[in-house]
Design an enzyme around this catalytic site. Structure first.
Site, PDB file in Angstrom:
ATOM      1  N   SER A  35      -6.626  13.645  -3.409  1.00 15.58           N
ATOM      2  CA  SER A  35      -6.479  14.010  -2.006  1.00 15.58           C
ATOM      3  C   SER A  35      -6.673  12.774  -1.124  1.00 15.58           C
ATOM      4  O   SER A  35      -5.985  11.775  -1.305  1.00 15.58           O
ATOM      5  CB  SER A  35      -7.465  15.134  -1.672  1.00 15.58           C
ATOM      6  OG  SER A  35      -7.164  15.734  -0.443  1.00 15.58           O
ATOM      7  N   GLU A  50       1.634  23.133  -2.139  1.00 15.91           N
ATOM      8  CA  GLU A  50       0.651  22.520  -1.251  1.00 15.91           C
ATOM      9  C   GLU A  50       1.343  21.770  -0.123  1.00 15.91           C
ATOM     10  O   GLU A  50       2.437  21.226  -0.286  1.00 15.91           O
ATOM     11  CB  GLU A  50      -0.297  21.602  -2.005  1.00 15.91           C
ATOM     12  CG  GLU A  50       0.323  20.464  -2.783  1.00 15.91           C
ATOM     13  CD  GLU A  50      -0.752  19.512  -3.319  1.00 15.91           C
ATOM     14  OE1 GLU A  50      -1.515  18.969  -2.488  1.00 15.91           O
ATOM     15  OE2 GLU A  50      -0.843  19.339  -4.539  1.00 15.91           O
ATOM     16  N   HIS A  68      -3.278  22.403  -4.398  1.00 14.85           N
ATOM     17  CA  HIS A  68      -3.860  21.098  -4.144  1.00 14.85           C
ATOM     18  C   HIS A  68      -4.961  20.768  -5.162  1.00 14.85           C
ATOM     19  O   HIS A  68      -5.856  21.573  -5.414  1.00 14.85           O
ATOM     20  CB  HIS A  68      -4.443  21.104  -2.727  1.00 14.85           C
ATOM     21  CG  HIS A  68      -4.960  19.803  -2.244  1.00 14.85           C
ATOM     22  ND1 HIS A  68      -4.144  18.713  -2.040  1.00 14.85           N
ATOM     23  CD2 HIS A  68      -6.213  19.407  -1.900  1.00 14.85           C
ATOM     24  CE1 HIS A  68      -4.873  17.704  -1.594  1.00 14.85           C
ATOM     25  NE2 HIS A  68      -6.125  18.096  -1.502  1.00 14.85           N
TER      26      HIS A  68
END
Length: 309
Positions: free
Chosen positions: A144, A238, A268
């Site tokens: 991320s 996502e 995600h």
């Protein structure tokens, strides 16, 4: 994905609710920790230390041997998360690759806005090299925001004249803080975790009124020439899908060896669900093989462990 796997994944994702009410920063951090944290896996020893002026969590599989070292930067929108929340994920990747891992507790926004996280990533990378780690024995990974930060750290290292590591892996990288990717809007109904508003709020806290297209904030706009081989893994469901796709495209256009994997129906950083979701375990195995293959390529004949399955 089987119906049973889908039902299990849906149940897990419900532990990270999408709320219409904006929680406080402290509530976000504690809620994220409660929902995501998994302990380091059995057989992985953890130690706390300091690197580059920041606290770190060292994770060493009992099977680790050779010189290989993994530097990891955790996710959390530059606002939440820590090496503790990611001990399970990092430990699993380290265990499967047979590598000692270092997870950096870089400074978080809004208390420490951009470029504090990049400065901390670079300081950790610089000290590893200064302490005698051969860059051919070093790999990086992140998820991320930590995925985007991993690329930004390597860009900062390149600008500082430092050598690149052997390879880098990023899971669902947040690589465009301008939110220009089409999936930010087109995947909102499919993404069980984030909305455009969520991502926008994190960008506000990290960059504020600064330049969100700065290459160290949004690596999709950077010249990636000279970066090491890159593996990008992302879920199809996502809002950050296009960040991953565009980052991989930018890397390829700039001559970087890059592999992009898009997991159908996956959310995600689905790798967090190792041991519960077959796709997560398979993805971590592929990531481990990618890292160890490039460590071995950098040092022909070196003694590196094969990934543990």
């Amino acid at each position: 994905m089987s119906r049973q796997q889908r039902d299990a994944l849906d149940a897990l994702l419900r532990s990270v609710p999408r709320s219409e009410m904006r929680p406080t920063l402290e509530e976000q951090r504690s809620g994220f920790a409660a929902a995501v944290t998994r302990p380091a896996p059995e057989g992985v020893v953890t130690r706390r230390a300091v690197l580059g002026g920041r606290p770190i969590l060292e994770l060493e599989p009992v099977e680790a041997s050779g010189r290989g070292r993994l530097l990891y930067l955790h996710g959390g929108g530059y606002v939440i998360g820590s090496p503790d929340t990611h001990a399970g994920l990092v430990g699993e990747l380290a265990r499967r690759a047979g590598l000692r891992a270092t997870s950096v507790d870089y400074r978080l926004a809004p208390e420490h806005p951009f470029p504090a996280a990049v400065d901390d990533g670079l300081a950790a990378y610089r000290e590893l090299l200064a302490s005698g780690t051969d860059p051919r024995d070093l790999v990086m990974a992140g998820d991320s925001a930590g995925g985007g930060l991993s690329i930004a750290t390597l860009l900062a290292a390149r600008e500082a004249g430092l050598p690149q590591p052997a390879a880098v892996v990023v899971f669902s990288p947040w690589a465009d803080l301008t939110l220009a990717g089409g999936s930010i809007r087109s995947k909102q109904s499919a993404d069980p975790i984030f909305t455009e508003a969520d991502v926008h709020a994190y960008a506000d806290l990290y960059v504020g009124a600064g330049d969100r297209a700065h290459p160290l904030a949004s690596p999709v706009f950077a010249d990636l020439t000279g970066l090491p081989p890159l593996l990008v893994q992302v879920g199809a469901n996502e809002v950050l899908l296009d960040d991953a796709v565009r980052l991989a495209g930018r890397a390829g256009a700039d001559g970087v060896e890059v592999t992009l994997e898009v997991g159908p129906g996956l959310p995600h950083v689905f790798q967090h669900h190792y041991g519960r979701l077959d796709e997560a375990d398979a993805a971590l195995d592929r990531a481990a093989r990618f890292l160890t293959a490039h460590l071995s390529a950098g040092r022909p004949g070196a003694d590196h462990l094969e990934p543990v399955h």
